[in-house]
Scaffold this motif. Structure first.
Motif, PDB file in Angstrom:
ATOM      1  N   TYR A 168       0.904  -1.169   0.000  1.00  0.00           N
ATOM      2  CA  TYR A 168       0.000   0.000   0.000  1.00  0.00           C
ATOM      3  C   TYR A 168       0.927   1.199   0.000  1.00  0.00           C
ATOM      4  CZ  TYR A 168      -3.734  -3.130   1.622  1.00  0.00           C
ATOM      5  OH  TYR A 168      -4.664  -4.145   1.735  1.00  0.00           O
ATOM      6  N   ALA A 204       2.898  -4.800   2.811  1.00  0.00           N
ATOM      7  CA  ALA A 204       1.931  -5.525   3.645  1.00  0.00           C
ATOM      8  C   ALA A 204       2.076  -7.038   3.550  1.00  0.00           C
ATOM      9  CB  ALA A 204       0.516  -5.108   3.274  1.00  0.00           C
ATOM     10  N   ALA A 220      -2.805 -12.654  13.548  1.00  0.00           N
ATOM     11  CA  ALA A 220      -3.366 -11.513  14.267  1.00  0.00           C
ATOM     12  C   ALA A 220      -3.838 -10.445  13.292  1.00  0.00           C
ATOM     13  CB  ALA A 220      -2.327 -10.936  15.219  1.00  0.00           C
ATOM     14  N   ASN A 221      -4.551  -9.481  13.827  1.00  0.00           N
ATOM     15  CA  ASN A 221      -5.009  -8.334  13.065  1.00  0.00           C
ATOM     16  C   ASN A 221      -3.812  -7.618  12.428  1.00  0.00           C
ATOM     17  OD1 ASN A 221      -6.899  -6.626  12.115  1.00  0.00           O
ATOM     18  ND2 ASN A 221      -7.348  -5.638  14.076  1.00  0.00           N
ATOM     19  N   GLY A 222      -3.904  -7.296  11.146  1.00  0.00           N
ATOM     20  CA  GLY A 222      -2.835  -6.549  10.484  1.00  0.00           C
ATOM     21  C   GLY A 222      -1.718  -7.426   9.937  1.00  0.00           C
ATOM     22  N   ALA A 223      -1.888  -8.751   9.992  1.00  0.00           N
ATOM     23  CA  ALA A 223      -0.826  -9.653   9.538  1.00  0.00           C
ATOM     24  C   ALA A 223      -0.691  -9.662   8.013  1.00  0.00           C
ATOM     25  CB  ALA A 223      -1.092 -11.062  10.051  1.00  0.00           C
ATOM     26  N   GLY A 224      -1.759  -9.277   7.309  1.00  0.00           N
ATOM     27  CA  GLY A 224      -1.706  -9.282   5.852  1.00  0.00           C
ATOM     28  C   GLY A 224      -2.597 -10.335   5.213  1.00  0.00           C
ATOM     29  N   LYS A 225      -3.511 -10.906   5.992  1.00  0.00           N
ATOM     30  CA  LYS A 225      -4.373 -11.968   5.476  1.00  0.00           C
ATOM     31  C   LYS A 225      -5.344 -11.437   4.418  1.00  0.00           C
ATOM     32  CE  LYS A 225      -6.128 -12.756   9.576  1.00  0.00           C
ATOM     33  NZ  LYS A 225      -5.514 -11.641  10.339  1.00  0.00           N
ATOM     34  N   THR A 265      -5.146  -8.719   2.700  1.00  0.00           N
ATOM     35  CA  THR A 265      -4.396  -8.256   1.529  1.00  0.00           C
ATOM     36  C   THR A 265      -4.055  -9.439   0.623  1.00  0.00           C
ATOM     37  OG1 THR A 265      -3.471  -6.529   2.935  1.00  0.00           O
ATOM     38  CG2 THR A 265      -2.387  -6.906   0.820  1.00  0.00           C
TER      39      THR A 265
HETATM   40  N1  LIG Z   1      -6.076   0.467   2.476  1.00  0.00           N
HETATM   41  C1  LIG Z   1      -4.902   0.384   3.162  1.00  0.00           C
HETATM   42  N2  LIG Z   1      -4.007   1.397   3.115  1.00  0.00           N
HETATM   43  C2  LIG Z   1      -2.834   1.325   3.770  1.00  0.00           C
HETATM   44  N3  LIG Z   1      -2.459   0.284   4.519  1.00  0.00           N
HETATM   45  C3  LIG Z   1      -3.298  -0.757   4.625  1.00  0.00           C
HETATM   46  C4  LIG Z   1      -4.565  -0.759   3.956  1.00  0.00           C
HETATM   47  N4  LIG Z   1      -5.190  -1.918   4.232  1.00  0.00           N
HETATM   48  C5  LIG Z   1      -4.356  -2.595   5.040  1.00  0.00           C
HETATM   49  N5  LIG Z   1      -3.222  -1.913   5.274  1.00  0.00           N
HETATM   50  C6  LIG Z   1      -2.081  -2.352   6.097  1.00  0.00           C
HETATM   51  O1  LIG Z   1      -1.591  -3.567   5.562  1.00  0.00           O
HETATM   52  C7  LIG Z   1      -1.316  -4.471   6.582  1.00  0.00           C
HETATM   53  C8  LIG Z   1      -2.061  -5.768   6.386  1.00  0.00           C
HETATM   54  O2  LIG Z   1      -3.449  -5.509   6.493  1.00  0.00           O
HETATM   55  P1  LIG Z   1      -4.544  -6.635   6.260  1.00  0.00           P
HETATM   56  O3  LIG Z   1      -4.206  -7.400   5.045  1.00  0.00           O
HETATM   57  O4  LIG Z   1      -5.867  -5.984   6.311  1.00  0.00           O
HETATM   58  O5  LIG Z   1      -4.342  -7.567   7.553  1.00  0.00           O
HETATM   59  P2  LIG Z   1      -5.280  -8.669   8.197  1.00  0.00           P
HETATM   60  O6  LIG Z   1      -6.372  -8.990   7.227  1.00  0.00           O
HETATM   61  O7  LIG Z   1      -4.395  -9.822   8.457  1.00  0.00           O
HETATM   62  O8  LIG Z   1      -5.843  -8.084   9.459  1.00  0.00           O
HETATM   63  C9  LIG Z   1      -1.627  -3.754   7.890  1.00  0.00           C
HETATM   64  O9  LIG Z   1      -0.437  -3.221   8.408  1.00  0.00           O
HETATM   65  C10 LIG Z   1      -2.552  -2.668   7.503  1.00  0.00           C
HETATM   66  O10 LIG Z   1      -2.396  -1.548   8.337  1.00  0.00           O
END
Ligand SMILES: Nc1ncnc2c1ncn2[C@@H]1O[C@H](COP(=O)(O)OP(=O)(O)O)[C@@H](O)[C@H]1O
Ligand SMILES: [Mg+2]
Lengths: 292, 234
Positions: free
Chosen positions: B12, B17, B36-41, B43
């Motif tokens: 991003y 990510a 965990a939350n924010g792991a990149g799942k 994405t």
């Molecule tokens: N639209 C976005 N813009 C910027 N950063 C993002 C965005 N979406 C997610 N991220 C970042 O990318 C990382 C992975 O996010 P995400 O894939 O949503 O994780 P998960 O689904 O495992 O909770 C996190 O650090 C999050 O802050």
């Protein structure tokens, strides 16, 4: 009886605003952008039907159909060349591009057709005398109101009943989710521009039938008024654009008749401001947050 | 091989990510991706669906590269996703949402497919004319799943289907996933509820800050000390 005459003229003027506003509102609903060049597509539609009728001698209906075809292609082209590359750009960049496209169309028309106004011959002529001649209604007025109603009903059925129409609504709410359904978002946006531009061509022919001077700037003021109408009704809402257009036409016509011709536009915008203070999303608009 | 992802790197802007993620899903499996939350799942799933692009790396679905295939074409190939947060069309009716799920079937008669979904989710049938935004959270999740099933996917990806649901509904959602699997759909399940996910998974991957750190069968991971400590509160 005078009041009735002003009301009728307001409703028919409003019907033109409504047809233009429908194009504005559909494009806004789906592409989330204000297509300021929409008014100039009306002007292009006017020139095409003018040339078809006056220079090529084609009958009015064929001329208007030809203008619709040309404007459809124009709308799709504008979207693909000017707006699509900016799909993820900041809103302001898209807005400035739209203003640029608007000037481009006006200047191209100036170059091709010249600055001299053309005398447009109305698509239909004559008037209908009612109440023993006390109220006269032009056939153009009747045709305009009829077109507006047919278009409104058609669009409502299209978005409510058909597969592509529903896909448009899906895209307008959540493009990401729409893509996960297998909907081609680019194609859906193209289709929206195509429909909006074809309607603009119809509006162009009707507008020029009312006030028969056709110039490169012909579309500007009606475009801005119709945009106001779309905001009035709630931008993004199809019945809202219809209602907003008619209301705007009626307010304008009555203000001209009973208050002041010079102030009529100011009154229209003052009413808009009051409505937006009470209902920030417009008469039929909904507050929505965009998802990414 | 049903799905094979190799060395995915997703950004991003400046945020990296997903960092060199590789994994695979075989036909008939339930594979889960926990973390965990924010792991990149999420994405990762967005990248598989074509909503985001990987810099380099490979994605193959049924032995065909889909790394640069348009999102709508990926759905046509049979890879569907129930996104995080459900993302149902809240202004459309339940039935219209299902119609959108069947969008790729063009003008085919989808009544039989709808009936099949209604059998699986009887609540949806009762509410077929209702505006989807007025459904409860659990019903919305059912609708999101039913909608994705309308395209008859070969591989169904679910992103945290249990999020925000009461425990009884979580059970129900997992039961449905097991049923779908038994009926022949291959499943890639992203979850934070590691315990439930591992209990139904054939294989699992653990994701941490953009990388896959552990993998194995569901049983192995459920028993592993690291997973116990980090995700199962043991
Ligand atoms: N639209 C976005 N813009 C910027 N950063 C993002 C965005 N979406 C997610 N991220 C970042 O990318 C990382 C992975 O996010 P995400 O894939 O949503 O994780 P998960 O689904 O495992 O909770 C996190 O650090 C999050 O802050
Ligand atoms: Mg997530």
């Amino acid at each position: 009886m005078k009041f009735l005459a002003y009301l009728v003229s307001g409703i028919s003027l409003g019907s033109i605003y409504a047809i233009i506003a429908l194009g504005y509102t559909m494009v806004y609903g789906i592409a989330k952008m204000l297509n300021f060049a929409h008014g100039d597509v009306i002007m292009v539609g006017g020139y095409i039907s003018y040339i078809a009728a006056s220079n090529l001698g084609l009958p009015p209906l064929i001329s208007v159909l030809l203008a619709m075809a040309v404007c459809t292609v124009l709308g799709i082209t504008i979207e693909a060349l000017a707006y699509r590359p900016l799909r993820s750009a900041p809103k302001l960049a898209v807005l400035i591009t739209a203003i640029g496209v608007s000037y481009f169309l006006q200047n191209s028309a100036l170059l091709i057709f010249g600055a001299n106004p053309k005398a447009y011959s109305p698509v239909v002529s004559g008037t209908l005398q009612l109440f023993g001649g006390q109220l006269s209604v032009s056939y153009v007025s009747l045709l305009t109101v009829a077109c507006c109603i047919v278009i409104m009903v058609g669009l409502t059925l299209f978005t409510g009943r058909t597969r592509m129409g529903k896909a448009m609504r899906a895209c307008s709410e959540d493009k990401g989710a729409a893509q996960l359904m297998g909907i081609n978002v680019n194609r859906t946006i193209s289709l929206t521009f195509a429909i909006g531009s074809a309607l603009a061509a119809v509006a162009g022919a009707l507008l020029c039938s009312f006030s028969p001077t056709l110039m490169p700037t012909t579309g500007s003021m009606p475009g801005i008024k119709a945009f106001t109408a779309a905001v009035f009704g709630g931008i993004g809402s199809i019945p809202g654009a219809f209602l907003g257009g008619i209301l705007l036409g009626v307010i304008e016509s009555l203000a001209k008749a009973y208050i002041s011709t010079q102030l009529s536009n100011s009154i229209v915008f003052a009413v808009l401001i009051v409505i937006l203070l009470v209902r920030p999303a417009g008469l039929l608009g909904k507050h929505t947050q965009e998802k990414v | 091989m049903m799905l094979k992802a190799e060395d995915l790197n997703v950004y991003y802007g400046p945020i990296h990510a997903v960092k060199g993620v590789s994994f695979e899903v075989r036909e008939g499996e339930i594979v889960t991706l926990i973390g965990a939350n924010g792991a990149g799942k999420s994405t990762t799933l967005k990248t598989l669906s074509g909503l985001m692009r990987s810099r380099g790396g490979k994605i193959e679905f049924m032995d065909k590269s889909i790394a640069s295939t348009a999102p709508h074409k990926i759905v046509e190939l049979g890879l569907a996703q129930v996104p995080e947060g459900r993302r149902i069309f809240t202004r459309m009716t339940v039935e219209e949402n299902l119609d959108m799920g069947a969008f790729i079937k063009k003008n085919a008669n989808v009544e039989a497919d709808k009936e099949r979904v209604f059998e699986q989710f009887p609540r949806l049938k009762e509410r077929r004319k209702q505006i989807a935004g007025t459904l409860s959270g659990g019903e919305q999740q059912m609708l999101a799943m039913g909608r994705a099933l309308m395209s008859d996917p070969k591989l169904l990806m679910l992103d945290e289907p249990s999020m925000g649901l009461a425990p009884i509904l979580v059970e129900q959602v997992f039961d449905i996933i097991s049923e779908l699997h038994k009926a022949g759909t291959t499943i890639l399940l992203v979850e934070q509820n590691a315990e439930m996910a591992l209990s139904i998974a054939d294989r699992a991957y653990v994701m941490e800050t953009g990388r896959i750190t552990l993998s194995g069968t569901g049983k192995e991971l459920a028993a592993s000390e690291e997973v116990q400590k980090a995700y199962l509160g043991g």
